[in-house]
Design an enzyme around this catalytic site. Structure first.
Site, mmCIF file in Angstrom:
data_model
loop_
_atom_site.group_PDB
_atom_site.id
_atom_site.type_symbol
_atom_site.label_atom_id
_atom_site.label_comp_id
_atom_site.label_asym_id
_atom_site.label_seq_id
_atom_site.Cartn_x
_atom_site.Cartn_y
_atom_site.Cartn_z
ATOM 1 N N GLU A 3 94.998 -30.656 90.482
ATOM 2 C CA GLU A 3 94.765 -30.512 92.113
ATOM 3 C C GLU A 3 93.229 -30.475 92.221
ATOM 4 O OE1 GLU A 3 98.757 -28.359 93.603
ATOM 5 O OE2 GLU A 3 96.770 -27.090 93.116
ATOM 6 N N ASP A 10 95.306 -29.521 96.639
ATOM 7 C CA ASP A 10 96.525 -29.287 97.053
ATOM 8 C C ASP A 10 96.829 -30.041 98.519
ATOM 9 O OD1 ASP A 10 99.192 -27.825 96.873
ATOM 10 O OD2 ASP A 10 98.335 -26.764 98.594
ATOM 11 N N GLU A 18 90.769 -26.642 93.691
ATOM 12 C CA GLU A 18 92.006 -26.658 93.564
ATOM 13 C C GLU A 18 92.880 -26.274 95.029
ATOM 14 O OE1 GLU A 18 95.823 -23.371 92.864
ATOM 15 O OE2 GLU A 18 93.765 -23.050 91.737
#
Length: 229
Positions: A121, A49, A45
């Site tokens: 993400e 991002d 994640e």
């Protein structure tokens, strides 16, 4: 390793076949079910991002070569925020393939905005690690699609716009008050009021307090700008 049928179907929905299937499995594994032999998706994640941010910045620069940084920043934020990621996740059925602990499943984890956004993400990062930046870029542009071209020309947070409107008229910042909360803990509905010092106010309801505040601010700003005309 061989992917289960639900994950193979998910590959088809996002248009990417993994050379390293374990990356996809990690991307859909929530911390509530992770173990020493089954890592969760939090590190992915974090990476995803950043990959999403770079792709969106590049796409927005190419879409409007005359836009200033001040115009691009709110458009960027609208496309990479957690709500946008969760919306894309719902469209590709990511919630259906998430690996969750029992407590998270019982609390409606497959529908939670933050959880879906984080997992989206993580999937981006998994594609990046599996096949490189070009594959990740292609995935993002494919899944975000028309959102990039259709992002509002002024996509600033309506709360910011309303506060600036008030400040321009020597008013203090608007006040937001939670008026109510309904529904189960895993799927609450918030009612929020925004009020100006002059007394004008609007109410809005949404599944998160932040979204309700934004909706109330947008409605009040639209009303006040109409009355200015």
């Amino acid at each position: 390793m061989k992917l289960a049928a639900d994950l193979k179907a998910f590959e088809a929905r996002i248009g990417h076949t993994f050379r390293q299937p374990d990356l996809l499995l990690r991307a859909v594994t929530h911390a509530s079910i992770s173990s020493t032999t089954r890592p969760d998706n939090q590190r992915l994640e974090f990476l995803g991002d950043r990959v999403l941010g770079l792709v969106m910045a590049e796409a927005l620069l190419g879409a409007d070569i005359a836009a200033s940084e001040g115009q691009l920043a709110p458009r960027f934020n609208a496309l990479v925020r957690k709500e946008a990621c969760a919306e894309v996740a719902r469209e590709v059925g990511l919630g259906d393939v998430l690996k969750l602990g029992r407590s998270e499943m019982l609390s409606g984890g497959r529908r939670k905005e933050a959880l879906l956004g984080d997992a989206m993400e993580a999937v981006i990062a998994a594609v990046y690690q599996d096949s490189g930046f070009d594959a990740a870029r292609a995935l993002i542009l494919r899944l975000w699609g028309a959102r990039i071209g259709a992002v509002e020309q002024d996509a600033r947070d309506p709360k910011t716009s309303l506060q600036e409107w008030a400040q321009a008229r020597a008013m203090p910042p608007p006040i937001y008050t939670e008026q109510g909360r309904e529904g189960p803990d895993h799927q609450p509905i918030f009612t929020v009021e925004v009020r100006l010092e002059s007394g004008e106010a609007e109410l809005a309801r949404a599944g998160s307090k932040r979204v309700a505040e934004q909706a109330a601010a947008r409605a009040l700003l639209a009303r006040m700008e109409t009355s200015d005309d």
